[in-house]
Design a protein around this motif. Structure first.
Motif, PDB file in Angstrom:
ATOM      1  N   VAL A 129       0.844  -1.200   0.000  1.00 55.18           N
ATOM      2  CA  VAL A 129       0.000   0.000   0.000  1.00 55.18           C
ATOM      3  C   VAL A 129       0.873   1.242   0.000  1.00 55.18           C
ATOM      4  O   VAL A 129       1.809   1.356   0.793  1.00 55.18           O
ATOM      5  CB  VAL A 129      -0.926   0.019   1.242  1.00 55.18           C
ATOM      6  N   TRP A 130       0.552   2.135  -0.906  1.00 49.67           N
ATOM      7  CA  TRP A 130       1.068   3.494  -0.863  1.00 49.67           C
ATOM      8  C   TRP A 130      -0.112   4.371  -0.487  1.00 49.67           C
ATOM      9  O   TRP A 130      -1.236   4.100  -0.893  1.00 49.67           O
ATOM     10  CB  TRP A 130       1.582   3.949  -2.224  1.00 49.67           C
ATOM     11  N   THR A 131       0.140   5.401   0.273  1.00 48.96           N
ATOM     12  CA  THR A 131      -0.924   6.331   0.626  1.00 48.96           C
ATOM     13  C   THR A 131      -0.704   7.642  -0.113  1.00 48.96           C
ATOM     14  O   THR A 131       0.433   7.991  -0.437  1.00 48.96           O
ATOM     15  CB  THR A 131      -0.947   6.555   2.149  1.00 48.96           C
ATOM     16  N   ALA A 132      -1.797   8.339  -0.392  1.00 51.18           N
ATOM     17  CA  ALA A 132      -1.694   9.567  -1.194  1.00 51.18           C
ATOM     18  C   ALA A 132      -2.639  10.647  -0.688  1.00 51.18           C
ATOM     19  O   ALA A 132      -3.773  10.359  -0.312  1.00 51.18           O
ATOM     20  CB  ALA A 132      -2.020   9.264  -2.656  1.00 51.18           C
ATOM     21  N   CYS A 133      -2.153  11.877  -0.723  1.00 48.91           N
ATOM     22  CA  CYS A 133      -3.023  13.033  -0.499  1.00 48.91           C
ATOM     23  C   CYS A 133      -3.757  13.290  -1.818  1.00 48.91           C
ATOM     24  O   CYS A 133      -3.436  12.687  -2.848  1.00 48.91           O
ATOM     25  CB  CYS A 133      -2.198  14.243  -0.066  1.00 48.91           C
ATOM     26  N   ASP A 134      -4.734  14.174  -1.788  1.00 49.84           N
ATOM     27  CA  ASP A 134      -5.471  14.475  -3.025  1.00 49.84           C
ATOM     28  C   ASP A 134      -4.543  14.984  -4.125  1.00 49.84           C
ATOM     29  O   ASP A 134      -4.686  14.626  -5.284  1.00 49.84           O
ATOM     30  CB  ASP A 134      -6.575  15.503  -2.760  1.00 49.84           C
ATOM     31  N   GLU A 135      -3.576  15.820  -3.765  1.00 51.95           N
ATOM     32  CA  GLU A 135      -2.683  16.420  -4.757  1.00 51.95           C
ATOM     33  C   GLU A 135      -1.822  15.381  -5.481  1.00 51.95           C
ATOM     34  O   GLU A 135      -1.548  15.517  -6.672  1.00 51.95           O
ATOM     35  CB  GLU A 135      -1.772  17.447  -4.083  1.00 51.95           C
TER      36      GLU A 135
END
Length: 73
Positions: free
Chosen positions: A40-46
């Motif tokens: 899993v990689w996590t991401a902000c909206d940007e």
């Protein structure tokens, strides 16, 4: 935000980004991992599109879900 809350908050996986993550990009590299293994990689909206594109170009992306749904699984 206290230290405990900050420790529980997922941070975006994009290098040098310290924003809270909203999305979980679930992926697997079939050349390295067994078919059932998920990373899993996590991401902000940007940075969601950037990280998604990186994984899709390599055929690694399996699904994208909100971070809070991933934690419920």
């Amino acid at each position: 935000m206290g230290d405990e809350e900050r420790a529980e908050t997922a941070i975006c996986s994009r290098r040098d980004c310290r924003e809270a993550a909203v999305w979980a990009l679930v992926w697997n590299n079939p050349k390295v991992h067994t078919p059932d293994r998920r990373k899993v990689w996590t991401a902000c909206d940007e940075h969601r599109a950037y990280l998604t594109n990186f994984l899709e170009l390599r055929g690694f992306l399996r699904e994208t879900v909100p971070v809070d749904e991933l934690e419920e699984r």
